[in-house]
Motif scaffolding. Structure first.
Motif, PDB file in Angstrom:
ATOM      1  N   PHE A 152      32.482  35.615  40.870  1.00  0.00           N
ATOM      2  CA  PHE A 152      32.134  34.201  40.966  1.00  0.00           C
ATOM      3  C   PHE A 152      32.726  33.589  42.227  1.00  0.00           C
ATOM      4  O   PHE A 152      33.883  33.829  42.572  1.00  0.00           O
ATOM      5  CB  PHE A 152      32.677  33.458  39.733  1.00  0.00           C
ATOM      6  CG  PHE A 152      32.160  32.063  39.576  1.00  0.00           C
ATOM      7  CD1 PHE A 152      30.971  31.823  38.904  1.00  0.00           C
ATOM      8  CD2 PHE A 152      32.850  30.990  40.103  1.00  0.00           C
ATOM      9  CE1 PHE A 152      30.478  30.535  38.761  1.00  0.00           C
ATOM     10  CE2 PHE A 152      32.374  29.699  39.968  1.00  0.00           C
ATOM     11  CZ  PHE A 152      31.185  29.472  39.285  1.00  0.00           C
ATOM     12  N   ASP A 153      31.921  32.780  42.913  1.00  0.00           N
ATOM     13  CA  ASP A 153      32.391  32.110  44.124  1.00  0.00           C
ATOM     14  C   ASP A 153      31.521  30.889  44.371  1.00  0.00           C
ATOM     15  O   ASP A 153      30.440  30.744  43.789  1.00  0.00           O
ATOM     16  CB  ASP A 153      32.323  33.069  45.318  1.00  0.00           C
ATOM     17  CG  ASP A 153      33.069  32.542  46.535  1.00  0.00           C
ATOM     18  OD1 ASP A 153      34.052  31.796  46.374  1.00  0.00           O
ATOM     19  OD2 ASP A 153      32.661  32.873  47.654  1.00  0.00           O
ATOM     20  N   LYS A 203      34.855  35.698  34.172  1.00  0.00           N
ATOM     21  CA  LYS A 203      34.447  35.222  35.497  1.00  0.00           C
ATOM     22  C   LYS A 203      35.617  35.455  36.440  1.00  0.00           C
ATOM     23  O   LYS A 203      36.716  34.928  36.200  1.00  0.00           O
ATOM     24  CB  LYS A 203      34.079  33.733  35.476  1.00  0.00           C
ATOM     25  CG  LYS A 203      32.725  33.419  34.896  1.00  0.00           C
ATOM     26  CD  LYS A 203      32.620  33.584  33.399  1.00  0.00           C
ATOM     27  CE  LYS A 203      33.480  32.624  32.639  1.00  0.00           C
ATOM     28  NZ  LYS A 203      33.360  32.768  31.167  1.00  0.00           N
ATOM     29  N   VAL A 204      35.398  36.264  37.471  1.00  0.00           N
ATOM     30  CA  VAL A 204      36.499  36.642  38.360  1.00  0.00           C
ATOM     31  C   VAL A 204      36.232  36.147  39.776  1.00  0.00           C
ATOM     32  O   VAL A 204      35.100  36.166  40.250  1.00  0.00           O
ATOM     33  CB  VAL A 204      36.728  38.171  38.357  1.00  0.00           C
ATOM     34  CG1 VAL A 204      37.146  38.644  36.976  1.00  0.00           C
ATOM     35  CG2 VAL A 204      35.499  38.932  38.822  1.00  0.00           C
ATOM     36  N   GLY A 205      37.291  35.695  40.423  1.00  0.00           N
ATOM     37  CA  GLY A 205      37.161  35.223  41.793  1.00  0.00           C
ATOM     38  C   GLY A 205      38.525  35.070  42.433  1.00  0.00           C
ATOM     39  O   GLY A 205      39.535  35.505  41.876  1.00  0.00           O
ATOM     40  N   VAL A 206      38.551  34.454  43.597  1.00  0.00           N
ATOM     41  CA  VAL A 206      39.791  34.176  44.321  1.00  0.00           C
ATOM     42  C   VAL A 206      39.826  32.678  44.591  1.00  0.00           C
ATOM     43  O   VAL A 206      38.816  32.090  44.993  1.00  0.00           O
ATOM     44  CB  VAL A 206      39.856  34.988  45.633  1.00  0.00           C
ATOM     45  CG1 VAL A 206      41.069  34.583  46.459  1.00  0.00           C
ATOM     46  CG2 VAL A 206      39.884  36.485  45.337  1.00  0.00           C
ATOM     47  N   ALA A 207      40.980  32.057  44.343  1.00  0.00           N
ATOM     48  CA  ALA A 207      41.134  30.595  44.464  1.00  0.00           C
ATOM     49  C   ALA A 207      40.155  29.879  43.535  1.00  0.00           C
ATOM     50  O   ALA A 207      39.533  28.883  43.908  1.00  0.00           O
ATOM     51  CB  ALA A 207      40.981  30.131  45.911  1.00  0.00           C
ATOM     52  N   ASP A 252      37.541  26.042  43.170  1.00  0.00           N
ATOM     53  CA  ASP A 252      36.098  26.072  42.909  1.00  0.00           C
ATOM     54  C   ASP A 252      35.759  25.314  41.637  1.00  0.00           C
ATOM     55  O   ASP A 252      34.823  24.496  41.613  1.00  0.00           O
ATOM     56  CB  ASP A 252      35.610  27.516  42.780  1.00  0.00           C
ATOM     57  CG  ASP A 252      35.642  28.279  44.095  1.00  0.00           C
ATOM     58  OD1 ASP A 252      35.743  27.638  45.153  1.00  0.00           O
ATOM     59  OD2 ASP A 252      35.557  29.515  44.059  1.00  0.00           O
ATOM     60  N   LEU A 253      36.525  25.559  40.576  1.00  0.00           N
ATOM     61  CA  LEU A 253      36.223  24.941  39.277  1.00  0.00           C
ATOM     62  C   LEU A 253      36.461  23.438  39.320  1.00  0.00           C
ATOM     63  O   LEU A 253      35.665  22.659  38.790  1.00  0.00           O
ATOM     64  CB  LEU A 253      37.057  25.602  38.177  1.00  0.00           C
ATOM     65  CG  LEU A 253      36.792  27.101  37.978  1.00  0.00           C
ATOM     66  CD1 LEU A 253      37.757  27.685  36.957  1.00  0.00           C
ATOM     67  CD2 LEU A 253      35.345  27.367  37.576  1.00  0.00           C
ATOM     68  N   ARG A 254      37.541  23.033  39.966  1.00  0.00           N
ATOM     69  CA  ARG A 254      37.832  21.598  40.080  1.00  0.00           C
ATOM     70  C   ARG A 254      36.701  20.873  40.812  1.00  0.00           C
ATOM     71  O   ARG A 254      36.253  19.802  40.390  1.00  0.00           O
ATOM     72  CB  ARG A 254      39.171  21.412  40.813  1.00  0.00           C
ATOM     73  CG  ARG A 254      39.670  19.996  40.857  1.00  0.00           C
ATOM     74  CD  ARG A 254      41.110  19.866  41.369  1.00  0.00           C
ATOM     75  NE  ARG A 254      41.422  20.717  42.499  1.00  0.00           N
ATOM     76  CZ  ARG A 254      42.213  21.796  42.439  1.00  0.00           C
ATOM     77  NH1 ARG A 254      42.751  22.167  41.286  1.00  0.00           N
ATOM     78  NH2 ARG A 254      42.459  22.506  43.518  1.00  0.00           N
ATOM     79  N   SER A 255      36.202  21.460  41.881  1.00  0.00           N
ATOM     80  CA  SER A 255      35.104  20.843  42.647  1.00  0.00           C
ATOM     81  C   SER A 255      33.812  20.810  41.845  1.00  0.00           C
ATOM     82  O   SER A 255      33.070  19.823  41.885  1.00  0.00           O
ATOM     83  CB  SER A 255      34.885  21.606  43.951  1.00  0.00           C
ATOM     84  OG  SER A 255      36.021  21.520  44.775  1.00  0.00           O
ATOM     85  N   LEU A 283      41.916  36.537  40.971  1.00  0.00           N
ATOM     86  CA  LEU A 283      42.470  37.787  41.490  1.00  0.00           C
ATOM     87  C   LEU A 283      43.622  37.537  42.458  1.00  0.00           C
ATOM     88  O   LEU A 283      44.519  38.369  42.589  1.00  0.00           O
ATOM     89  CB  LEU A 283      41.362  38.598  42.164  1.00  0.00           C
ATOM     90  CG  LEU A 283      40.200  38.960  41.231  1.00  0.00           C
ATOM     91  CD1 LEU A 283      39.044  39.524  42.023  1.00  0.00           C
ATOM     92  CD2 LEU A 283      40.644  39.913  40.143  1.00  0.00           C
ATOM     93  N   GLY A 284      43.637  36.390  43.124  1.00  0.00           N
ATOM     94  CA  GLY A 284      44.750  36.034  43.990  1.00  0.00           C
ATOM     95  C   GLY A 284      46.031  35.835  43.195  1.00  0.00           C
ATOM     96  O   GLY A 284      47.123  36.233  43.626  1.00  0.00           O
TER      97      GLY A 284
END
Length: 197
Positions: free
Chosen positions: A37-38, A89-93, A97-100, A115-116
């Motif tokens: 997810f990104d 759902k995997v991503g970085v930062a 993303d979710l807040r936006s 993952l970060g």
């Protein structure tokens, strides 16, 4: 890092533009256990300038779906994905993303994994997507289209490939972290590091 081979996503990409595309995406995402997810946001060049996300990328084992957020009919599908407890759902930062995304449509995320955060738990200094891809996948992910206009009605081929690659790499990193035992609940000892770098 500069010596690593460049990799881009070479699989199928579905730019979700029709009701049939949306239905296909829903069916595929519901079958998946892990989704990379990104998001992409139009770059800001002036102080204080902020933009909302323009694009969501979701990678399954079969293809990557690109959802342009000017098409409001995708909001329900994305909210369903993000609130689904069975699908990771995997991503970085991801927090950013979710807040936006919550500024565009309401949801309470379930079963997300950054993952970060996992990399920091293993005391890695480099926790960005491109650095993690270099460390764990031994590939270099180009940055070319990062600052392009993601709000454009028609995305270029370079933008589509860039966006699809980011979501695909998130999913591949999760699978590699899983193989390496980095997803264990017990924090590592002070002298331990990831075994498969």
């Amino acid at each position: 890092m500069a010596a690593l081979p460049i990799r881009r996503y070479e699989g199928e990409v579905c730019l979700v533009t029709t009701p049939a595309d949306l239905e296909r995406a829903v069916e595929d995402l519901r079958r998946e256990d892990v989704v990379g997810f990104d998001t992409e946001t139009r770059p800001a060049f002036r102080k204080g300038e902020v933009h909302l996300p323009c694009l969501v990328q979701a990678a399954t084992a079969r293809r990557v779906y690109l959802f342009q957020l000017r098409e409001t009919q995708v909001f329900q599908v994305l909210a369903e994905l993000l609130t689904q407890t069975r699908v990771i759902k995997v991503g970085v930062a991801l927090a950013n993303d979710l807040r936006s995304l919550k500024l565009l449509f309401p949801f309470v995320e379930q079963n997300t994994l950054d993952l970060g955060v996992i990399a920091r738990r293993w005391r890695l200094d480099q926790t960005g997507l491109r650095n993690l891809a270099g460390i764990f996948l031994r590939v270099r992910i180009p940055k070319g289209a990062r600052t392009s206009n993601w709000a454009a009605p028609r995305l270029s081929a370079a933008q589509i490939t860039y966006a699809a690659t980011d979501a695909w790499v998130c999913r591949e990193l999760f699978l590699q972290f899983q193989r390496c035992g980095l997803l264990q609940a017990k924090p590592p000892a002070a002298n331990e590091g990831p075994a498969c770098r």
